[in-house]
Design a protein around this motif. Structure first.
Motif, short mmCIF file in Angstrom:
data_model
loop_
_atom_site.label_atom_id
_atom_site.label_comp_id
_atom_site.label_asym_id
_atom_site.label_seq_id
_atom_site.Cartn_x
_atom_site.Cartn_y
_atom_site.Cartn_z
N GLU A 140 36.05 36.98 49.12
CA GLU A 140 37.36 36.51 48.69
C GLU A 140 37.61 35.14 49.32
N ILE A 141 38.52 34.38 48.71
CA ILE A 141 38.83 33.03 49.19
C ILE A 141 40.28 33.00 49.64
N THR A 142 40.51 32.53 50.86
CA THR A 142 41.87 32.51 51.39
C THR A 142 42.77 31.62 50.55
N GLY A 143 44.00 32.07 50.39
CA GLY A 143 44.98 31.29 49.64
C GLY A 143 44.88 31.46 48.15
N GLN A 144 44.00 32.34 47.67
CA GLN A 144 43.85 32.54 46.24
C GLN A 144 44.10 34.00 45.89
N GLY A 145 44.91 34.19 44.84
CA GLY A 145 45.08 35.53 44.30
C GLY A 145 44.11 35.73 43.14
N TYR A 146 44.16 36.90 42.57
CA TYR A 146 43.28 37.13 41.42
C TYR A 146 43.90 38.16 40.49
N ILE A 147 43.52 38.06 39.24
CA ILE A 147 43.80 39.10 38.25
C ILE A 147 42.46 39.55 37.71
N ASN A 148 42.34 40.82 37.45
CA ASN A 148 41.06 41.30 36.93
C ASN A 148 41.28 42.50 36.02
N GLN A 149 40.28 42.76 35.20
CA GLN A 149 40.30 43.91 34.32
C GLN A 149 38.96 44.61 34.44
N THR A 150 39.04 45.91 34.70
CA THR A 150 37.81 46.70 34.90
C THR A 150 37.71 47.87 33.93
N ASP A 151 38.67 47.98 33.01
CA ASP A 151 38.67 49.13 32.10
C ASP A 151 39.33 48.71 30.79
N TRP A 152 38.70 49.06 29.68
CA TRP A 152 39.23 48.74 28.35
C TRP A 152 39.27 50.00 27.48
N SER A 153 39.16 51.14 28.10
CA SER A 153 38.91 52.38 27.37
C SER A 153 40.07 52.86 26.52
N LEU A 154 41.30 52.35 26.75
CA LEU A 154 42.44 52.81 25.96
C LEU A 154 42.64 51.99 24.70
N GLY A 155 41.76 51.03 24.45
CA GLY A 155 41.72 50.37 23.16
C GLY A 155 42.65 49.18 23.02
#
Length: 600
Positions: free
Chosen positions: A391-406
């Motif tokens: 991870e990098i200090t001072g940075q947030g993140y958004i992520n997606q790890t699941d798409w199963s609900l369509g």
């Protein structure tokens, strides 16, 4: 001709003339009335002041006719028969009369505790009479003082002296500080209410001796409070116990007060979404007792319905804020804790929180020379059998790890859904992953998926795009995974572009910098392109992430969550600084680690 003249003489005033005349008359009347009321107020104030002066003279006549030993305040020092404060009515006015009597050590014959040592320091008494009329308009309090001296020669005192020194955070004397002193062991009990002089000093001369007998509280309007403390079960060893006065000795105590300050606390996610009802604790560093340590300020607080809380009347100190919420973990705070609060200031504090996950580690990185938080530091957590995470200090993140609900979700509220696809992307093969669809057991050649829109809470700068797995089957061809992103500030139009800021290019490498044209944007979507040249092989995506910096991502901090218990290696690196490797034992649901980097 005569009739015409009569008609002319009968002509009246027009409406405009009448209104002007009324206005002029009104102005004159108001001016006269204002002058009259002003004169009346002056006369009334003058009468009230004369009454106050007469009342002061009346009090002084009473004092002059008292024996010297009776000139004092009952239950105070010097002790006597006078009342400290009373309300007296003269005519139709009600006056508040306050009498203060002080023993004065005249330096002519020496001073107690100095050279020469004055063993009878109560040389004379200074009497102050203050008369105020709270109900009188434009009234200024009347204050008179006089000296009262004994007729006989002084003898050695059987008492001591208590000097109270009051200063502010910078060591400057505080004039006009209210000093309240109580001694309940004396008979009769002693109560003193007085103020400090221009040197921040109050001298109580001829005080009866007593061990831990004098309870002292110092305060002032708009200032903090400092005081002595009794020895109790919860505080057996107070830092500043009740004062002791010894025979013919001076006891001097110092108290520090200054203007109070305010914390404006907000609890938010790293995308600046307010989170209400966050339970936290705030502790100052100042102690009122030791063995065990007893903090002067230690309180539990809860942010309100809008995720905010204002904490007033805080004295200057270094404050530590910790979360004790059942549903959320603290993943950062801005400014970094502990927070130094200076007098007469307002400090904004952001508590950045995330839903509680087991074993969260927060790492704070600062510069050794400045003590300031360092952004842009690569922090890698690793150990044997554990996939390293950076991870990098001072940075947030958004992520997606699941798409199963369509598909069908325009705005990302459910992390397992997306906006749309062309029908050629399988969103649950394997479970939660993305791959190309199959027709009669063969993979289609290409597929497109468009994500829901992500709101990072405020205009932010997007840094990197990442996905896993990084390596794709070579049989699929290269590149088999391509992405474009679109950003805006209204959540409306989506113009997808690649790493050079144009619509004709694609992100094809994980951990690639996002083009600067996406800076200062609040909303983001991505479009994923999967391709294969083999009907038996498909590219596969299990995670897509974007890092960003925003007002709600604290500088110099990163966090790792859902980390198995164990001992880990923490590697920190940043250009221009000496790299560091430290060992971290993750053994509790939440813990923090401070690291200081040294410039090269």
């Amino acid at each position: 001709m005569l009739k015409q003249n009569l008609k002319k003489n009968k002509k009246g005033f027009s409406l405009v003339e009448l209104l002007v005349g009324v206005a002029v008359f009104t102005v004159i009347c108001v001016s006269v009335y204002s002058a009259y009321t002003s004169i009346f107020d002056v006369v009334h104030a003058s009468r009230a002041r004369l009454g106050a002066v007469d009342l002061s003279n009346e009090q002084f006549e009473i004092i002059r006719n008292l024996p010297y030993s009776d000139v004092g305040i009952y239950g105070s020092i010097p002790s006597g028969v006078l009342v400290h404060s009373q309300t007296l009515v003269r005519g139709q006015a009600s006056f508040d009369v306050t009498i203060t009597v002080r023993n004065v050590d005249d330096p002519f014959d020496g001073i107690l505790g100095d050279t020469p040592n004055d063993l009878s320091p109560a040389d004379f008494k200074l009497v102050e009479v203050e008369v105020n009329c709270a109900t009188c308009k434009n009234f200024t309090p009347v204050i008179f003082t006089t000296r009262v001296a004994p007729k006989n020669l002084e003898t050695a005192s059987t008492n001591g002296a208590l000097f109270v020194k009051v200063f502010d955070a910078n060591g400057n004397p505080v004039e006009g500080a209210n000093v309240h002193i109580e001694n309940t062991t004396n008979n009769p009990p002693i109560t003193i209410d007085d103020v400090t002089n221009a040197n921040g000093m109050l001298q109580v001369v001829d005080a009866p001796p007593g061990v831990n007998a004098y309870d002292i509280t110092v305060s002032k309007e708009g200032y903090s409070t400092d005081k002595t403390y009794a020895s109790t079960v919860s505080n057996p060893n107070p830092v500043k116990p009740f004062a002791t006065v010894a025979l013919q000795q001076v006891t001097q105590l110092s108290f520090a007060i200054d203007r109070v300050s305010t914390f404006n606390v907000s609890s938010v996610t790293q995308t600046c979404v307010p989170v209400p009802g966050i339970d936290f604790n705030i502790q100052g560093a100042k102690l009122i007792g030791t063995s065990p340590n007893v903090l002067k300020y230690d309180q539990d607080k809860v942010t309100g319905g809008g995720g905010t809380l204002t904490i007033n009347n805080l004295e200057w100190d270094s404050y530590l804020l910790t979360l004790q919420d059942a549903s959320y973990d603290l993943i950062g705070w801005n400014p970094i804790s502990p927070i130094s609060l200076i007098p007469n200031s307002t400090q904004a504090i952001q508590l950045v929180v995330a839903p509680k996950n087991p074993n969260t580690l927060v790492v704070t990185v600062t510069d050794s020379s400045t003590g300031l938080p360092l952004s842009g530091v690569d922090v890698t957590l690793s150990r044997s059998g554990f996939t390293p995470v950076t991870e990098i200090t001072g940075q947030g993140y958004i992520n997606q790890t699941d798409w199963s609900l369509g598909s069908g979700q325009a705005t990302s509220t459910n992390p397992a859904q997306y906006f749309s696809s062309n029908g050629n992307v399988a969103d649950n093969s394997p479970a939660g992953d993305l791959s190309l669809s199959q027709i009669f057991g063969e993979y289609v050649g290409s597929g497109i998926l468009e994500s829901s829109s992500f709101d990072v809470g405020s205009p932010s700068n997007f840094q990197k795009i990442l996905w896993t797995p990084v390596d794709q089957p070579p049989q699929s061809g290269s590149p088999s995974v391509r992405l474009q992103i679109a950003t805006n500030n209204d959540g409306g139009d989506w113009d997808y572009r690649g790493p050079d800021g144009t619509s004709g290019t694609f992100y094809t490498i994980g951990n690639q910098n996002i083009h600067s044209s996406n800076n200062s944007k609040q909303y983001l979507r991505y479009k994923l392109f999967l391709d294969t040249i083999s009907t038996s092989t498909t590219p596969n995506i299990s995670d897509i992430s974007f890092t960003f910096t925003s007002l709600c991502m604290p500088p110099g901090q990163v966090y790792f969550d859902d980390v198995p218990i164990g001992i880990y290696d923490l590697h920190l690196s940043k250009a221009g600084y000496v790299e560091q490797d430290i060992s971290v034992d993750i053994s509790s649901p939440w813990q923090s680690q401070d690291v200081v980097l040294i410039p090269n």
